[in-house]
Design an enzyme around this catalytic site. Sequence first.
Site: not given
Length: 362
Positions: A257, A39
């Site tokens: 950041y 899947k």
Amino acid sequence: MPRPIQARIDLSAVQHNYLVAKQQASVSDSAAKAWAVVKADAYGHGLRRVAESLRGIADGFALLEIEAAVALREAGFRQPILLLEGFFEPVDVPVCAKYGLTVAIHRIEQLHMIRAAALPLPLPIYIKLNTGMNRLGFTQEQIPALRQELARNTAVGPATLMMHFAEADGVRGIDWQLERFHRMTDGWDLPVCMANSAAILRYPLTARDWVRPGIMLYGASPFAEISAESLGLRPVMTLGSRILAVQEIQPGERVGYGGTFEASRPSRIGIVACGYADGYPRHAPSGAPILVNGRRTTTVGRVSMDMLACDLTDIPDAGVDSPVVLWGEGMPADEVAAAAGTISYELFCALARRVPVVEVGL
Ligand SMILES: *Cc1c(COP(=O)(O)O)cnc(C)c1O
């Protein structure tokens, strides 16, 4: 030249891991068959290539996207294919029949839809029982109505009993669910399919007729405390890249950041061509393990969209162009996932489409 990032998919490792599952699921002299769970595009590894590597090997394929199941049939795969969530709408039923799919049934309405479809041949089904996962399946109270419907529904072909373990990897284990399963199926003599990777590895007696290995096929461990390597599994996906730049910084300088990492010593910081837009988890904090030039070090600062940073101070021979392994060969995805507060399943499934994939091993 493209960016140096690349996902290498080792298809011989898929074959190896599938055979580990099969071997583990052979208790005494009865060998269970194994659905290769593919899947979610084979857990992000690419459905077609993973299925291809198991073409002559897998007993069957299990997934839940109907289009993907149809694509496997159209690519010539003749094994049984199991839809783990069954079908969703009446229009799906003739498609399942046409392509010879086996469908999980978790609600009585699905049996009504099969009956109403007037199929030329009965449809093989997996009867999903809810033994405590409380996600899909019939409860104890619904069993009489279910058995009554099955007794008069001639559109339904061979049936297998199916359940799913919620805590096969945890302290609560499986006995409590097995006890409910046995109570619910008393006197119901049908083949049984219950074990996922964790149960196959930890409770091989649950193998019964069919097993459903997923994560172990991709070479990761379903257990927090047990490494994939110690389970005899080989990593399939190796996400690799290179160092793009090196920054020499002084104590007190920060990286990235938000300046979440501050150097406490003179440091060499390597900038890696890999960011969250490639599928690396943005929430991984400073300190996640990473391999540079075959040596372990740690990430520093926040993960950006296209780059992340790592500490090269103790790897003096590393510099621009040095090879980096984000996860895979030499750097277990399970360890990176744990550092990021998630599981390897999520890392694999998040691999971004922009990352070039190279297949090896077949
Ligand atoms: C995904 C899935 C599996 C495979 O589970 P793993 O933990 O990856 O082995 C098995 N059964 C069902 C119903 C699933 O949805």
